[in-house]
Each structure stands twice: as C-alpha cells, then as structure tokens.
Enzyme design. Structure first.
Site, mmCIF file in Angstrom:
data_model
loop_
_atom_site.group_PDB
_atom_site.id
_atom_site.type_symbol
_atom_site.label_atom_id
_atom_site.label_comp_id
_atom_site.label_asym_id
_atom_site.label_seq_id
_atom_site.Cartn_x
_atom_site.Cartn_y
_atom_site.Cartn_z
ATOM 1 N N LYS A 112 8.535 -1.010 -18.086
ATOM 2 C CA LYS A 112 8.857 0.395 -18.401
ATOM 3 C C LYS A 112 7.721 1.076 -19.160
ATOM 4 O O LYS A 112 7.455 2.253 -18.960
ATOM 5 C CB LYS A 112 10.160 0.475 -19.218
ATOM 6 C CG LYS A 112 11.377 -0.001 -18.430
ATOM 7 C CD LYS A 112 12.473 1.040 -18.397
ATOM 8 C CE LYS A 112 13.550 0.719 -17.384
ATOM 9 N NZ LYS A 112 14.705 0.031 -17.925
ATOM 10 N N LYS A 192 11.107 -3.616 -5.287
ATOM 11 C CA LYS A 192 12.564 -3.685 -5.173
ATOM 12 C C LYS A 192 13.117 -2.269 -4.994
ATOM 13 O O LYS A 192 12.487 -1.293 -5.434
ATOM 14 C CB LYS A 192 13.160 -4.382 -6.402
ATOM 15 C CG LYS A 192 13.312 -3.500 -7.575
ATOM 16 C CD LYS A 192 14.248 -4.035 -8.631
ATOM 17 C CE LYS A 192 14.354 -2.917 -9.645
ATOM 18 N NZ LYS A 192 15.291 -2.901 -10.625
ATOM 19 N N LYS A 195 15.840 3.617 -7.838
ATOM 20 C CA LYS A 195 15.896 5.076 -7.815
ATOM 21 C C LYS A 195 14.588 5.686 -8.290
ATOM 22 O O LYS A 195 14.149 6.714 -7.809
ATOM 23 C CB LYS A 195 17.105 5.626 -8.596
ATOM 24 C CG LYS A 195 17.634 4.728 -9.656
ATOM 25 C CD LYS A 195 19.058 5.029 -10.120
ATOM 26 C CE LYS A 195 19.512 3.927 -11.087
ATOM 27 N NZ LYS A 195 20.883 3.828 -11.382
HETATM 28 P P1 TYM Z 1 20.717 -0.437 -13.252
HETATM 29 O O1 TYM Z 1 21.447 0.815 -13.529
HETATM 30 O O2 TYM Z 1 19.237 -0.404 -13.083
HETATM 31 O O3 TYM Z 1 21.304 -1.168 -11.976
HETATM 32 C C1 TYM Z 1 22.691 -1.434 -11.869
HETATM 33 C C2 TYM Z 1 22.943 -2.735 -11.150
HETATM 34 O O4 TYM Z 1 22.359 -2.714 -9.837
HETATM 35 C C3 TYM Z 1 21.533 -3.860 -9.674
HETATM 36 N N1 TYM Z 1 20.376 -3.520 -8.832
HETATM 37 C C4 TYM Z 1 19.981 -4.224 -7.764
HETATM 38 N N2 TYM Z 1 20.499 -5.330 -7.191
HETATM 39 C C5 TYM Z 1 19.861 -5.804 -6.089
HETATM 40 N N3 TYM Z 1 18.759 -5.235 -5.552
HETATM 41 C C6 TYM Z 1 18.208 -4.118 -6.099
HETATM 42 N N4 TYM Z 1 17.143 -3.549 -5.549
HETATM 43 C C7 TYM Z 1 18.837 -3.561 -7.259
HETATM 44 N N5 TYM Z 1 18.578 -2.490 -8.054
HETATM 45 C C8 TYM Z 1 19.532 -2.470 -9.002
HETATM 46 C C9 TYM Z 1 21.078 -4.217 -11.082
HETATM 47 O O5 TYM Z 1 20.658 -5.564 -11.169
HETATM 48 C C10 TYM Z 1 22.337 -3.951 -11.870
HETATM 49 O O6 TYM Z 1 23.225 -5.044 -11.800
HETATM 50 N N6 TYM Z 1 20.487 -2.735 -17.679
HETATM 51 C C11 TYM Z 1 21.370 -2.423 -16.569
HETATM 52 C C12 TYM Z 1 22.626 -1.668 -16.949
HETATM 53 C C13 TYM Z 1 23.458 -2.322 -18.004
HETATM 54 C C14 TYM Z 1 24.229 -3.492 -17.844
HETATM 55 C C15 TYM Z 1 24.876 -3.691 -19.110
HETATM 56 C C16 TYM Z 1 24.440 -4.363 -16.795
HETATM 57 C C17 TYM Z 1 23.623 -1.875 -19.288
HETATM 58 N N7 TYM Z 1 24.492 -2.691 -19.943
HETATM 59 C C18 TYM Z 1 25.712 -4.792 -19.325
HETATM 60 C C19 TYM Z 1 25.288 -5.454 -17.023
HETATM 61 C C20 TYM Z 1 25.911 -5.655 -18.260
HETATM 62 C C21 TYM Z 1 20.577 -1.573 -15.586
HETATM 63 O O7 TYM Z 1 19.643 -0.918 -15.911
HETATM 64 O O8 TYM Z 1 21.110 -1.543 -14.357
#
Ligand code: TYM
Length: 331
Positions: A112, A192, A195
C-alpha cells in the site's frame, strides 16, 4: 453450540468475482454450520482517500451484493463495522500488545505504501490491528477469506497469543479458510483481480460488458494465430475455466488449445456463458434490492443490534483481564 466467524469486505468500490469466490461464496456455504458475522468494514475503507458523500451509497451497494449473492441476514449477522464501536475499542487495546516492527513487515502494508506514497497514514499502518479486532471480538475460530489476507490472519493469531500470554486465555487462534478461488487473477492476467487496478469482472456487469471484457482479454501470448497450438497452463482464461467449468469442458478446452483444435474465442465463449449465468441473477437481485434502500438500512441496523451484545460481552471480559474495568462500567 455453533462456532462464530467474522469476515468482511471494504466498501471501497464495486464488488468483483474475486470478492465473490474468495469470500462471499464461502460465507454462503458456511452460514448454516457457523454463527457468522458478515461485516462491511467502513473504518478500514477510510485508510485510503475517499469521497465522504459516496460512503453511504457504497455501504448499501455492498449490502445489496451480499444479499444478492445468497447471504441470509436471518441466519447470520450482516452489519456495518462503524455501527459497533467495540471494534475500535478492542483495536486500541490490541495496539498495546502489537510491536511496531512486526506491523511494518506485513507485506500488504509495504504494497500500500508503494501504491500510495503520499497517503501513508496511521490507519493504514494499524489496519491489521483493526482487522484482528474484528475477528477476535467475535472469538472467531475460522475466517473465510482470499489468499491475500493470509498475512493478516497470521498476524491475528500472533496478537491473540500475545494477548493471551499477557492477560490470560481469552481468544481462540483463528484459522483462515481458503477456497479454490482464493486468488483470482485480473483480466490482464498479470495482477490479482482488484478494484484498485480496475482489471475486474464486477458483480453488476451486464452481459454485453462480460462478453466484451472476456473476448478481448489476453490468452497464451505465444499463441498468435488460430492455427498455433497453445499452452493452457500459461493462459489466464484457462485459469478461470478451472474455477467455473465442468471437468469435461476443462478437458475439451485444454485438449483443443494444445492441438489448435479450437480457437481462443471458442474457449472464451464457454466461459462467457458461465459468467453470464453467475453474474446475471446477482445483478438482477442487486438492482431490485438497491431500489429499496430503506429495507437494506433496516437489515444493517438490525445486524448491528444483534452484534453489539456479543461485542460488549467480549469487551467486558477484555477490560476485566486488562484491569481497566471499573465496577459497574465494564458492560
Ligand atoms: P477486501 O475488501 O480487499 O476483499 C474482500 C475479500 O475478497 C477477497 N478477495 C479475493 N479473493 C480471491 N481473489 C481475488 N482477486 C480477491 N480480491 C479480494 C479478499 O481476500 C477478502 O476475503 N482486510 C480485508 C477486509 C477485512 C476483513 C476483516 C476480512 C477487514 N476486517 C476481518 C476478514 C476478517 C480486505 O481488505 O478485504
């Protein structure tokens, strides 16, 4: 008693099939055997620049996607992180058992910083601590996520251990649960799906957009003409087939590619149909739900009210153990 889990998505843009496969699809599969909390983690989304006037719309958008993709707000708790202030309260306490050096080595932080060198804020640095708080507040034993979140889960287990060693056994050490779609590549086939890179198939893409994005997506770069044999193992479209297609279709595409028996477009057309079948019904339900924002708000308010007693009970114990509870105030 069923075990709890918390998992969440940031309301920082439209949800894509990576979010669906890595997270939401697993949540729907697990929602009957666990007590799940499906979070819309708005405080996490504040770590990047955003337009405040768009935040509420994004939260409702995420809620509509959750419901349209099959989450049941009666079975699980669908909530917004900021509606349950105990998330930040626990994050502060966990901050105090988190070594700064450990946080600075987390690969997502380094990534980041590279992406946004002009906005390296404290929230971004402490992001994994708030995530650990989300998970531990509900004493989650598992956390279904995509592969990119694994370093955060390792960190969460470490912090749970540190807290337990310092203040007494309080939190279980949660395990990540990964699906076969735990790391979906973007349409560019390089990074990967994300967004921030806008290389996504979104859960609200129309049939026309799905067809256009997939038919122009790169395949095996060495296969320049229809008659050239290709190598499915280096083709991003084939990596999607592995997740979405039947074993017979996989065989047909692999064999057809290697022998130049089928062209890339033939192979893509099979995938395009699967994507339309997956995204079409989600898109339609989303449109229907977004036309009833009051209903979405009601579900989220109700989720927050059901989450709070669980969060308060954990905080009462945490305050007791850390010695900051004052008689009659700990919850
Ligand atoms: P975020 O918002 O980036 O993504 C949400 C979920 O989608 C999964 N994901 C993917 N899985 C497979 N292939 C991809 N290309 C891909 N892009 C996104 C992410 O692995 C995630 O599961 N830090 C987290 C949000 C969060 C969270 C939590 C998750 C905050 N608190 C507690 C679990 C438990 C995040 O930024 O996800």
């Amino acid at each position: 008693m069923r075990k709890n889990f918390f998992s969440g998505i940031q309301p920082s843009g439209r949800l894509h099939i990576g979010n669906y496969l890595g997270a939401i699809k697993q949540w729907t599969a697990l929602q009957d055997s666990y007590e799940p909390v499906f979070g819309i983690v708005d405080y996490h989304a504040m770590t990047a620049r955003y337009d405040p006037s768009e935040m509420q719309g994004r939260v409702l958008d995420a809620a509509a996607s959750y419901l349209a993709a099959g989450l049941d707000p009666e079975r699980g708790i669908m909530m917004v992180q900021s509606h349950v202030p105990e998330h930040v309260e626990l994050a502060w306490i966990l901050n105090c058992v988190t070594p700064m050096g450990r946080l600075s080595r987390i690969p997502t932080f380094k990534e980041k910083v590279r992406q946004n060198p002009d906005n390296v804020n404290m929230g971004l640095f402490g992001y994994p601590v708030l995530m650990a708080a989300d998970i531990l507040l509900y004493r989650s034993e598992i956390v279904p996520v995509g592969e990119d979140q694994v370093p955060h889960l390792e960190f969460t287990r470490e912090i749970a251990r540190r807290f337990n060693n310092t203040f007494g056994e309080t939190f279980p050490e949660p395990a990540e649960v990964l699906s076969s779609g735990a790391r979906i590549l973007g349409l560019d086939g390089v990074d990967k799906m994300s967004k921030s890179l806008d290389n996504c198939l979104y859960l609200d893409d129309t049939d026309e957009v799905i067809t256009k994005k997939l038919s122009t997506a790169p395949t095996d770069p060495a296969r320049k003409r229809r008659d050239d044999p290709g190598n499915p193992d280096v083709c991003n479209i084939y990596s999607y087939h592995k997740v979405f297609s039947t074993p017979e279709e996989l065989e047909h595409c692999a064999e057809g590619c290697r022998t130049a028996g089928i062209g890339c477009l033939d192979c893509k057309n099979i995938l395009i149909e699967h994507m339309k079948e997956l995204i079409g019904p989600i898109r339609e339900k989303r449109t229907d739900l977004l036309a009833r924002p009051e209903e979405l708000r009601r579900i989220l308010r109700d989720g927050g009210e059901r989450a709070r007693p669980i969060a308060r009970a954990t905080m009462a114990e945490v305050k007791e153990r850390t010695g900051v509870a004052f008689e009659g105030t700990a919850g």
